[in-house]
Scaffold this motif. Sequence first.
Motif, PDB file in Angstrom:
ATOM      1  N   ALA A 256      26.202   4.192   6.231  1.00 33.09           N
ATOM      2  CA  ALA A 256      24.786   3.382   6.526  1.00 33.09           C
ATOM      3  C   ALA A 256      23.603   3.860   5.827  1.00 33.09           C
ATOM      4  O   ALA A 256      23.689   4.978   5.309  1.00 33.09           O
ATOM      5  N   GLU A 258      20.266   4.638   6.960  1.00 31.07           N
ATOM      6  CA  GLU A 258      19.934   5.302   8.137  1.00 31.07           C
ATOM      7  C   GLU A 258      18.309   5.086   8.524  1.00 31.07           C
ATOM      8  O   GLU A 258      17.426   5.700   7.516  1.00 31.07           O
ATOM      9  N   TYR A 275      26.620   8.476   8.290  1.00 30.60           N
ATOM     10  CA  TYR A 275      26.670   7.900   9.372  1.00 30.60           C
ATOM     11  C   TYR A 275      27.541   6.686   9.161  1.00 30.60           C
ATOM     12  O   TYR A 275      27.179   6.010   8.051  1.00 30.60           O
ATOM     13  N   ASP A 276      28.754   6.320   9.891  1.00 29.46           N
ATOM     14  CA  ASP A 276      29.462   5.269   9.842  1.00 29.46           C
ATOM     15  C   ASP A 276      28.798   4.100  10.805  1.00 29.46           C
ATOM     16  O   ASP A 276      28.994   4.313  12.256  1.00 29.46           O
ATOM     17  N   TRP A 277      28.241   2.925  10.195  1.00 31.34           N
ATOM     18  CA  TRP A 277      27.431   2.076  10.860  1.00 31.34           C
ATOM     19  C   TRP A 277      28.606   1.147  11.914  1.00 31.34           C
ATOM     20  O   TRP A 277      28.234   0.743  12.941  1.00 31.34           O
ATOM     21  N   GLU A 280      29.749   3.472  14.446  1.00 31.45           N
ATOM     22  CA  GLU A 280      28.706   4.113  15.408  1.00 31.45           C
ATOM     23  C   GLU A 280      28.647   5.579  15.642  1.00 31.45           C
ATOM     24  O   GLU A 280      28.327   5.796  16.874  1.00 31.45           O
ATOM     25  N   LYS A 282      28.280   9.566  13.537  1.00 31.81           N
ATOM     26  CA  LYS A 282      28.098  10.551  12.178  1.00 31.81           C
ATOM     27  C   LYS A 282      29.457  11.248  12.128  1.00 31.81           C
ATOM     28  O   LYS A 282      29.832  12.007  13.060  1.00 31.81           O
ATOM     29  N   ASP A 303      20.962  11.692  14.907  1.00 27.13           N
ATOM     30  CA  ASP A 303      21.403  10.106  14.650  1.00 27.13           C
ATOM     31  C   ASP A 303      20.308   9.226  14.305  1.00 27.13           C
ATOM     32  O   ASP A 303      19.137   9.727  14.538  1.00 27.13           O
ATOM     33  N   GLN A 306      18.287   3.225  13.876  1.00 29.45           N
ATOM     34  CA  GLN A 306      19.055   2.014  13.755  1.00 29.45           C
ATOM     35  C   GLN A 306      19.638   2.230  12.196  1.00 29.45           C
ATOM     36  O   GLN A 306      19.276   3.215  11.592  1.00 29.45           O
ATOM     37  N   ALA A 307      20.940   1.556  12.049  1.00 34.18           N
ATOM     38  CA  ALA A 307      21.690   1.643  10.901  1.00 34.18           C
ATOM     39  C   ALA A 307      21.888   0.199  10.152  1.00 34.18           C
ATOM     40  O   ALA A 307      22.178  -0.628  10.969  1.00 34.18           O
ATOM     41  N   ASP A 366      18.028  -6.244  17.444  1.00 35.18           N
ATOM     42  CA  ASP A 366      18.652  -6.064  16.092  1.00 35.18           C
ATOM     43  C   ASP A 366      17.512  -6.429  14.792  1.00 35.18           C
ATOM     44  O   ASP A 366      16.515  -7.199  14.976  1.00 35.18           O
TER      45      ASP A 366
END
Length: 422
Positions: A256, A258, A275-277, A280, A282, A303, A306-307, A366
Amino acid sequence: MLVVALAGCGQERASSETGATSVCDPDDGGLTLADGFCATVVAEDLGTTRHLTVAENGDVYAAVRDTADDTGIVALRDTDGDYKADRTEYFGDGSGTGIGLHDGYLYFGANTAIWRYERSPGELVPSGDRELIVGGFPEQGQHAVKPFSFGGNGHLYVNVGAPSNACMEETRTKGSPGQDPCPQLKQHAGIWQYQANATGQQHSPDARYASGIRNAVALTWNDTVGNLYAVQHGRDQLHQFFPDLYTQTESAELPAEEFFKVDAGNNFGWPYCYYDWMAEKKVLAPEYGGDGEEVGRCDKFEDPIQAFPGHWGPNDVLFYHGDQFPEKYQGGAFIAWHGSWNRAPLPQEGYKVTFTPFDGAQPSGDYEVFADGFAGVDTLRAPGNAEHRPTGLAVGPDGGLYVSGDENGTIWRIAHVGTREN
């Protein structure tokens, strides 16, 4: 100095809410905008325009990279009220990305130093000599730009990017493990805090404010909540270096980009984690034994707030506090996305400006696309195909939003004019 005269035809559009008029280009400068907004091309063909700032009288200053005569700042003035520059001048020594106005001075971020020029009332080009604010930043080939932001209590916050992708023992080499601990964290990969009005400072590990940030070209202080924010460029080439762990499609989407709320002492985990968006969380980087799912040591790092999908290229962030845009935009964050180069086999992405609403210090919803059409093509396979790549954001004295692009050197002004009639 080079002086260029620019002109253009605009059309007035009346705001249904305020009755005011705004001069905008008939085609909105080629952009697709949120409903109720229009755009003007302030200037174009300026060079590799990066970050920008707007003075109280409406003068626009942009940092420029890779100029033929090594002048790193372009100054623009509109003299007839149509928001198009009819006076353009280049000055300064060396190229750069960071630029800002503070306490009567114009600050400029070159790759190895932060400088300032005293700006007297009425001057477009400062007449005084430049002064060194912070020097001694290390020479580096990757991520050398020095964006900055002015914060509370007279502080200056400076991004010092990591000089590598993932702190590998053999840089950008298939299968190479990461250095552990990563020695680059001593003088790089974070944000440093200095005094905005003190000259002659030198870069020092002791001035580190936050760590574990690969490269935050997008950096800003939010006056409303008294806090620093940054958006990080995530690492590259997961599939290329670790094909047994990541498919090409996974590598296109990960990691992501970040969005960080940055407090003193924070550590966001680079190079050990990303971070894997989609999941959700890390996770541990493959250079440090990760498999795309293991969290490991990453549970102790901060964290993002928002990603975003991978490789969009965040190059500036700005909290809107002007008095022109509707209430939904007040206190929210605009992000300029420079665009990707490494999302194959998927189309390249980014090349837009997004908006994230905020409630106080945290996002309240969002993100949404606010301005698009910069790339000029429906499907991108390489960044060289893009007509424009957004790099900088600033708010003018009347609340208009300025956006710069470093491909073809264009600056736009986006104004709110009410709901459009079809």
